[in-house]
Design a protein around this motif. Structure first.
Motif, PDB file in Angstrom:
ATOM      1  N   LYS A 139       0.829  -1.207   0.000  1.00 38.72           N
ATOM      2  CA  LYS A 139       0.000   0.000   0.000  1.00 38.72           C
ATOM      3  C   LYS A 139       0.863   1.256   0.000  1.00 38.72           C
ATOM      4  O   LYS A 139       0.505   2.266  -0.608  1.00 38.72           O
ATOM      5  CB  LYS A 139      -0.925  -0.007   1.207  1.00 38.72           C
ATOM      6  CG  LYS A 139      -2.046  -1.021   1.045  1.00 38.72           C
ATOM      7  CD  LYS A 139      -2.999  -0.920   2.203  1.00 38.72           C
ATOM      8  CE  LYS A 139      -3.970  -2.095   2.189  1.00 38.72           C
ATOM      9  NZ  LYS A 139      -4.515  -2.325   3.536  1.00 38.72           N
TER      10      LYS A 139
ATOM     11  N   GLN B 109      -8.009  -1.189   8.457  1.00 40.95           N
ATOM     12  CA  GLN B 109      -7.968  -1.709   7.095  1.00 40.95           C
ATOM     13  C   GLN B 109      -9.195  -2.547   6.757  1.00 40.95           C
ATOM     14  O   GLN B 109      -9.859  -3.101   7.625  1.00 40.95           O
ATOM     15  CB  GLN B 109      -6.712  -2.593   6.897  1.00 40.95           C
ATOM     16  CG  GLN B 109      -5.402  -1.867   7.096  1.00 40.95           C
ATOM     17  CD  GLN B 109      -4.941  -1.857   8.544  1.00 40.95           C
ATOM     18  OE1 GLN B 109      -5.732  -2.002   9.469  1.00 40.95           O
ATOM     19  NE2 GLN B 109      -3.655  -1.646   8.730  1.00 40.95           N
TER      20      GLN B 109
ATOM     21  N   PRO C  35      -8.985   3.826  -0.257  1.00 36.79           N
ATOM     22  CA  PRO C  35      -7.668   3.808   0.370  1.00 36.79           C
ATOM     23  C   PRO C  35      -7.782   3.727   1.887  1.00 36.79           C
ATOM     24  O   PRO C  35      -8.830   4.008   2.451  1.00 36.79           O
ATOM     25  CB  PRO C  35      -7.059   5.140  -0.051  1.00 36.79           C
ATOM     26  CG  PRO C  35      -8.222   6.029  -0.267  1.00 36.79           C
ATOM     27  CD  PRO C  35      -9.319   5.146  -0.794  1.00 36.79           C
TER      28      PRO C  35
ATOM     29  N   ALA D  84      -1.945   3.845   2.636  1.00 36.24           N
ATOM     30  CA  ALA D  84      -1.658   4.474   1.348  1.00 36.24           C
ATOM     31  C   ALA D  84      -1.601   5.990   1.499  1.00 36.24           C
ATOM     32  O   ALA D  84      -0.883   6.675   0.767  1.00 36.24           O
ATOM     33  CB  ALA D  84      -2.724   4.084   0.328  1.00 36.24           C
TER      34      ALA D  84
END
Ligand SMILES: Nc1ncnc2c1ncn2[C@@H]1O[C@H](COP(=O)(O)OP(=O)(O)OP(=O)(O)O)[C@@H](O)[C@H]1O
Ligand SMILES: Nc1ncnc2c1ncn2[C@@H]1O[C@H](COP(=O)(O)OP(=O)(O)OP(=O)(O)O)[C@@H](O)[C@H]1O
Ligand SMILES: [Mg+2]
Ligand SMILES: [Mg+2]
Lengths: 242, 292, 345, 247, 403
Positions: free
Chosen positions: E22, E257, E309, E313
């Motif tokens: 990422k 995440q 994202p 990232a």
């Protein structure tokens, strides 16, 4: 012609190494006992390995009942009826004696009689019966040899090839061993053996073969071989043999 | 008291899964004398089979188990044909094979990573995060199912090895390849099949693992040493030993984790390994070597 | 069907000829100038720094030399004695921490303390060897893996040395251009020493004994070889080399942390280099180190960033093992194709 | 010289050696015979300490050796061969042989392995046994008999005071055997004590000064060859009718 | 003009590969956008990424390679403290500006390196402040948790958070000196008693159920899980669910995440996770001289990679922005000048990134920048704290109850 197995001009060796057998000849007749003698490292064991498919035949041919055995795997050769007991005992050290015997019958298509057959053979070799559940690897040298021999009898093959069957056996047993061998021959099983105990071997054989330098040097009736002074000198331990 | 019982249950629950994870390893070692360092990564591959079955079609990982076995067994066959067949023939290089399996582990890890990325995955059938409560004590259902299934599979395998004709051939080949060949065993076939079974077991273990642990391709490194210690403790190549060692160590580890500290619970496996090597190098069920 | 067989003397003579035909000959000539020249070149190489910045070249050679040292050390146990250890990075770690902590606390450079670190590792190796060398084959391999795990947990929880977080070490005061030189020379010298010692051991009675042990320990023992002492000694010597490499490596990185040393990749690299080059040969580990580092560089440069990297490393390793099972040196030697200059055995 | 006192070795229920005592006089050639499975090899293993005896003592020159590690025993001058030859693969026959050469002390350890002197000596022995041509052959690529010979060569390399030979004649060509017998005699004349296990009765009778007969782990007879030949127990247990025939 | 080369060594394989990948995406997206907008100082940017396999030695080696062989003019930092720590020395030695997307442990900054700049809100040791803030500001009086169970991975970052929460002393093991004394710690400050605490090893831990069971048995009302990766957070959450723990509040250091949600499903409900970035945070930044808002970033990322994202990232994206602004600010790629420019940033004249505004103290840690607190609600990661910085803050659900 009455030959069962014919080895003609065979060349063979280990891996990429030099040719150990270089022009070996051998004719095996049915129902007879054949004895191969020769000095250490002559290639006797190599010859037997080449016949049974453990080694590649580089040149020449091995004919069995007119059929070539070249290129067959050992298990395929076995199924054709040729049974081989190698010099380094081919036992399964961590299987029991009984299991080793059962493995002897592995190639039989019909295993219904197997247990009975094993019982019969055990009768003949009391030590095997007694040690039935011992691991084969823990038996004494001679006991192991006995087991290896006894195991071939399960199959009733056409040809039995024995690499030094008397090795490590007590004299009494050696005699028994040769008696059994004669008996097998009488039953029509052809025997091909390699012996360093040459006197004993030849005395109990019909046919003698001298192998040296990877070649067959001499081949004839066992009696002739025994009496040949040159052979006595070179292979039988000299004058004492007479 | 409840604490002790609970810890025991948790240890046993984990033990069942470890037993299956270790048994394939043990089998392949037993038959082919190969320490298959690629076994853990194969387990992960098996877990992926279960994962995709679950993710794409919602199939229960337990149902995917046979599929995983078959797929992995096929991979095992390919692997054997491509890589190990020539090794099996020359016993001389047997220690090289360990390293070869290491290479295979890297290849498979790389391939899995390339295909599925290194994202961690886990399947979540309902029972995976459920538990049966008996008073204060609970039994995690996911691990319960996994443990029972492992034992069934292992028992089946053990019976197969002990009594079937093929089992005989396998054991014979292990002990003396040449002799087996002379007695009519097609040894390369035997090796092939047993290798396939071993990898198939990894597939089975994988589908169970998929809901017990989370996994990603690089995870197998964490398992290698743990699984190895099970196999050694049990006695190299002894299936029964592996199972006993799995339960024993998992339970001990659980107690260590509860009463001493989580850090030291992983250490249990390795310390146990060392202790066992000290007093009984052949493991619990191994054969005593010559020359003590 | 009988062949020429008239006379016994005939046969005896034929036998002598036949034997002569089959007999192998020993190959005893060695080219010593080659390694010496290579060493000389390596020692002179840093002069390049006068004409530009070749830091990365130096780094690569230094890195290779570090691994050549470790692989050669490993080879003494794994190659000569036949005990495959996947746990030699433990000594890498002990060496690194021992010298590193002295550097951190007292400011004594690891270049000075490295031999001492080697000794410490030898001692630890001796003790560990007394336990683990009781096992053989796969069990030993696995015990060595366990050793790494145990060391890892211990170091991770040893707060005095910073636990899992590690310790930052002071960097030297040299300018960027020359900063690498001390380590460069240290590693090149260490690698040369490792090769030299390997050679000496291999050709000594000790080495012969080790090789006997690697083949059949019972036979070796009954041949009058004190197998236990021999193998623990081999373990200690090999640990010492790995430990010395670790000591300097720590300072070079300016950071020590358990998982720099105690990752499986480090020990696998050692093993792999020996296997790829030729286990049990003297030149093998060096050749292996060069090849592996080169492969790594190529992969990083071409495949760069992907899982392909691992896959390709695995593939190379597998192919090497399948087609050069005795390693590059070993296989060439077995086929009698080994160039003279690489026959250091 | 070598004295075995109520030695016993049990494997689970099997009493391989079961309280056996005998003596090997200095400078003699003593044969240990007995039916298969009598416990001869096991007794050898206990003497050379490759296995640990269950009980009993072994004395070499009056000193107990049953607690020593095998290499110590070898260093004390007792060397043995194995019934099933053990050889070192990937090492040449020459190395196999030289491996067994005596090592003085620590300093010797780091001397060149294949010193000229030793190579010469080894080659001489190989030559004598007729296996010079395999000097640089891999120790595992030998025929059965060649391995036996190599073992013997290695044994001779160590200049032992007493040698234990486990079936040295098995698988060796009779002609060569004659020569080996001659050599053993010669060594014996030079003062080496020999304990030999052999099934070749002819050889045993010709060679040995004293015979010990074992059966089922026990010594059942002990005496001069002539006496043994007459001993009914031995005839029954071991020799069958064979001896008369061979004699 | 010649392209401007910038190097980044990332853990694309091995333990950190998920985050590493990422990070690569973040850097790539940023560089591509810069190039579309005409590059930096009129030069196109060429991004060199290489895989360090999560191995520190390799990471160092690769930065050296960038500097010495590839001739990069600037570098981006790598992921995770354990890689950043050693890399920091090498970059300092080579006089490069070191912008870290990860590496929150205080000790990295107290070594005295110049030109080191952290691109997350604060050092790990101070993360606990946000949790303390949540408890103080969002939990109704009388319902505040009184007991806590703190479980943690033995990880660089997690250990830092742990020290802050528990009020430990941070020592430098190199010379045994004290870096910071964090006593009494955020938990004690808020009258929360720690009734259970446990650390598990960095690798190979599998005994989650046992751990969760002990957490439950402790009866703690607040569960703090300081995991080293989202994976561990998944494991821990599932285990807590299995043992039917029923805390009032759960805080994890990892778990923003998508993988976390996938692995835990509805169990994630109500779990608090701190973050440096949130997709709804209305940060305004500049890129290549033009405005570029956080929303733009989310859109651009989604277009390029087809997914929403997360912070793994976004943070590297911010690093890339920082380096870009430093080059422009310094007018060249002279790293000394870039470092000087960065360290001269102030609250009024900051670096503007999609993580918000950055200016740094003398150690290289951001000044006055709290972490954001997010909470999983209805399968969505909502941003709940701080409440006064900007619009769009969701209400926090409390108490958590069963998993
Ligand atoms: N596995 C092997 N690899 C390479 N060479 C071998 C191998 N086995 C035997 N040889 C070589 O082949 C030659 C013949 O060996 P073979 O075993 O056929 O002899 P033999 O006649 O059976 O002798 P013996 O009576 O001692 O058993 C020997 O010189 C030996 O060096
Ligand atoms: N490891 C073991 N485990 C169990 N039994 C054993 C073991 N080793 C030997 N035996 C048994 O001990 C007895 C003695 O064996 P040993 O090898 O000493 O006989 P031997 O006298 O050398 O016979 P041979 O003349 O046949 O070589 C045998 O019955 C054998 O089966
Ligand atoms: Mg032979
Ligand atoms: Mg015997």
């Amino acid at each position: 012609m009455s030959e069962l197995l014919h080895v003609s001009n065979v060349t063979a060796g280990y891996g990429d190494g030099p040719a150990i057998l270089d022009g070996a000849e051998l004719t095996v007749e049915p129902g007879k006992v054949h004895c191969i003698i020769g000095p250490n490292g002559a290639g006797k064991s190599t010859l037997l390995k080449a016949i049974c498919g453990m080694l590649k035949v580089r040149k020449g041919d091995v004919l069995y009942r007119g059929e070539s055995l070249k290129g067959l795997r050992p298990d395929q050769v076995l199924r054709k009826g040729i049974c081989f007991v190698p010099q380094e005992r081919a036992l399964f050290p961590k299987m029991t004696v009984r299991e080793n015997m059962r493995m002897g019958g592995f190639s039989l298509p019909d295993t219904s009689n197997l247990e009975k057959r094993i019982d019969e053979i055990e009768e003949r070799f009391p030590i095997l019966k007694e040690r039935r559940d011992q691991h084969a690897g823990t038996m004494s040298g001679g006991q192991q040899q006995t087991l290896a021999m006894a195991r071939t009898m399960i199959l009733k093959p056409d040809i039995v090839m024995l690499d030094e069957p008397s090795l490590g056996l007590a004299p009494k047993i050696v005699q028994e061993m040769f008696d059994i061998m004669r008996m097998m021959a009488a039953e029509g099983i052809t025997i091909l053996l390699v012996e360093q105990n040459a006197l004993m071997g030849l005395k109990n054989s019909d046919w003698g073969v001298v192998l040296d330098l990877g070649k067959t040097l001499f081949s004839g009736p066992a009696k002739d071989v025994l009496q040949d002074p040159r052979i006595q000198d070179l292979y039988l331990g000299g004058s004492k043999a007479a | 008291m409840a604490d002790i019982l609970q810890t025991l249950i948790l240890g046993l629950a984990l033990g069942g899964v470890f037993a299956l994870m270790g048994s394939g390893l043990s089998l392949v070692f037993g038959v082919m004398r190969i320490v298959n360092l690629a076994h853990p990564v194969m387990i992960i591959a098996g877990a992926y089979v279960a994962y995709w079955g679950f993710k794409l079609y919602g199939i229960d990982p337990l149902v995917m188990l046979p599929v995983a076995i078959v797929i992995l067994a096929v991979i095992g066959i390919l692997l054997y044909k491509l890589v190990f067949e020539r090794e099996a023939r020359s016993a001389k290089y047997s220690e090289m094979t360990v390293l070869l399996t290491f290479a295979v582990a890297m290849i498979v890890e790389g391939a899995l990573g390339g295909l599925f990325t290194n994202t961690q995955r886990v399947t979540s059938p309902a029972y995976a995060t459920d538990a049966i409560f008996i008073g204060d004590v609970f039994i995690p259902t996911g691990q319960l199912y996994a443990g029972i299934l492992s034992l069934v599979i292992i028992a089946g395998l053990a019976l197969f090895l002990k009594y079937s004709r093929f089992g005989y051939a396998i054991r014979a080949t292990t002990q003396n390849r040449e002799a087996a060949e002379l007695l009519g065993v097609n040894v390369s076939m035997v090796a092939l099949v047993s290798f396939a079974i071993g990898i198939g077991l990894a597939g089975a273990a994988g589908s169970l693992v998929s809901f017990v642990f989370s996994f990603f391709p690089a995870k197998h490194w964490e398992w290698i040493a743990v699984l190895m210690s099970l196999v050694v403790l049990g006695g190299m190549g002894s299936l029964l030993g592996t199972v006993v060692a799995s339960f024993l160590l998992s339970v001990i580890a659980a107690f260590v984790g509860t009463y001493i500290g989580a850090t030291w619970s992983t250490m249990t496996f390795f310390l146990a390994l060392f202790l066992i090597l000290l007093v009984r190098p052949q493991g619990l069920f191994g054969e005593k070597p010559e020359l003590a | 069907m009988s062949i020429a067989f008239q006379d016994t003397s005939n046969v005896l003579q034929a036998r002598a000829e036949h034997n002569a035909k089959l007999a192998l000959r020993a190959d005893r000539k060695r080219v010593t100038w080659f390694p010496v020249v290579v060493l000389g070149l390596l020692l002179a190489l840093p002069a390049l720094q006068f004409v530009g910045n070749y830091n990365y070249v130096l780094h690569l050679i230094l890195f290779t030399a570090c691994y050549a040292t470790m692989a050669s050390g490993w080879n003494i146990l794994g190659g000569f004695t036949g005990y495959i250890s996947l746990g030699h990075n433990v000594f890498f770690c002990i060496g690194g921490y021992f010298a590193g902590m002295i550097l951190a606390r007292y400011g004594v450079s690891t270049l000075v303390t490295a031999p001492l670190a080697g000794l410490i590792c030898a001692a630890v190796g001796y003790l560990i060897g007394r336990i683990t060398l009781k096992t053989r084959g796969p069990s030993f391999i696995i015990s060595s893996l366990a050793l790494v795990m145990i060391a890892r947990i211990l170091f991770d929880n040893w707060h005095f040395v910073g636990g899992a977080n590690g310790v930052a070490l002071p960097a030297n005061d040299l300018s960027v251009v020359w900063a690498k030189l001390p380590y460069y020379y240290a590693f090149v010298v260490l690698a040369a020493a490792a090769v030299f010692v390997s050679y000496k051991i291999k050709h000594s009675k000790f080495g012969l004994g080790l090789r006997a042990i690697s083949k059949d320990e019972i036979k070796a023992e009954s041949a009058g070889i004190d197998t236990r002492t021999y193998k623990t000694l081999a373990f200690a010597i090999s640990a010492a080399f790995v430990g010395m490499a670790g000591a300097i490596w720590g300072e070079y990185l300016t950071y020590i942390r358990p998982n720099i040393f105690l990752v499986i990749l480090v020990s696998v690299n050692m093993v792999l280099m020996c296997i790829l080059g030729g286990k049990g040969t003297v030149a093998g580990p060096v050749i292996g180190a060069i090849l592996i580092v080169a492969f790594n560089e190529i992969f990083v440069a071409t495949l760069g960033s992907s899982e392909l990297n691992i896959l390709a490393s695995g593939l190379i390793m597998a192919l090497a093992l399948m087609f050069f099972p005795l390693g590059v040196i070993g296989t060439l030697a077995a086929k009698h194709r080994l160039p003279r200059i690489l026959n250091w055995d | 010289m070598l004295e075995v006192q109520s030695l016993a070795k049990h494997f689970g229920g099997i009493r391989a050696v079961d309280g056996c005592s005998f003596m090997v006089p200095k400078g003699s050639i003593t044969a240990l015979i007995g039916p298969n499975g009598a416990g001869k090899t096991t007794a050898f293993n206990c003497i050379s300490r490759t296995t640990q005896p269950t009980s009993g003592q072994v004395l070499l020159d009056g000193k107990r050796i049953d607690q020593l590690r095998p290499h110590k025993i070898t260093r004390m001058g007792l060397s043995r061969t194995f019934q099933i030859s053990r050889n070192l693969a990937d090492m040449t026959v020459l190395e196999n042989v030289i491996c067994q050469a005596r090592i003085g002390g620590w300093r010797d350890l780091f001397k060149p392995a294949l010193g000229a002197e030793e190579v010469d000596k080894a080659m001489e022995i190989l030559d004598f046994l007729g296996i010079t041509r395999i000097a640089f052959e891999d120790g595992s690529n030998l025929s059965y008999g060649q391995k036996k010979l190599m073992d013997l060569a290695a044994l001779l390399m160590s200049d032992p005071k007493i040698i234990l030979l486990d079936e040295p004649a098995g698988g060796v060509n009779p002609t060569l055997l004659e020569e080996i017998v001659g050599h053993i005699r010669k060594l014996n004349d030079q003062g080496m004590t020999v304990l030999i296990v052999e099934h070749n009765m002819d050889l045993v009778m010709r060679l040995s000064h004293k015979i010990v007969v074992m059966a089922q782990g026990r010594v059942i007879a002990d005496g001069k060859p002539e006496e043994i030949r007459e001993n009914p127990a031995v005839l029954d247990a071991y020799l069958g009718g064979v001896l008369e025939e061979a004699a | 003009a010649e392209p401007l080369k910038i190097g980044a060594s990332l853990p694309l394989t091995g333990g950190f590969s998920i985050a590493g990948t990422k990070h690569q995406q973040g850097y790539e997206l940023c560089v591509d956008t810069i190039n579309e907008r005409g590059g930096i100082l009129g030069r196109q940017v060429e991004l060199l990424v290489s895989d360090n396999r999560s191995d520190p030695a390799t990471a160092i080696n690769q930065y050296e390679r960038f500097i010495n062989v590839d001739g990069v003019e600037a570098v981006y930092g790598t992921f995770s403290s354990r890689l950043s720590f050693p890399v920091a020395s090498i970059l300092a030695k080579n006089n490069m500006v070191h912008a870290l997307p990860a590496g929150g442990a205080l000790r990295i900054y107290t070594q005295g390196h110049k030109n080191i700049f952290y691109f997350q809100p604060n050092a790990a040791e101070y993360v606990g402040a946000s949790l303390a803030g949540v408890i103080a500001d969002l939990v109704p009086e009388g319902e505040k948790p009184k007991t806590a169970a703190v479980v943690s991975a033995d990880d660089f970052f997690a250990n830092g958070v742990w020290s802050g929460l528990m009020g430990e002393k941070v020592m430098d093991p190199a010379d045994g000196s004290l870096v910071r004394d964090l006593a009494p710690g955020y938990l004690a400050e808020n009258d929360i008693e720690v009734v259970f605490s446990e650390r598990w090893p960095e690798e190979g831990y599998s005994d989650w159920l046992n751990l969760a069971n002990q957490v439950k048995r402790s009866g703690a009302e607040l569960i703090v899980g300081l995991t080293a990766s989202a994976e561990e957070a998944v494991q821990l959450t599932r285990a807590l669910k299995t043992v039917r723990a029923e805390p009032k509040l759960v805080y994890f250091s990892q778990g923003t995440q998508a993988e976390y949600l996938e692995g835990t499903g509805s169990s994630a409900e109500g779990v608090l996770v701190h973050t440096s970035w949130h997709k709804d945070a209305p940060f305004e930044s500049v890129l290549a001289g033009e405005p570029f808002s956080n929303t733009d970033f989310v859109a651009a990322y989604q277009e390029k990679f087809g997914a929403v994202p997360d912070e793994d990232a976004a943070i590297p994206f911010a690093v890339c922005q920082g380096i870009e602004q430093a080059i422009i600010g310094a007018g060249s790629t002279d790293n000394t000048a870039m470092g000087k420019w960065l360290s001269e940033r102030t609250k009024e004249n900051p670096v503007r990134t999609i993580l918000g505004r950055f200016n740094w103290d003398e150690l290289g840690l951001p000044a006055n920048k709290p972490f954001l607190m997010t909470q999983w609600n209805d399968g969505e990661l909502q941003f709940v704290y701080p409440t006064d910085e900007f619009e769009g803050v969701s209400a926090m659900s409390y108490p958590k109850g069963s998993f």
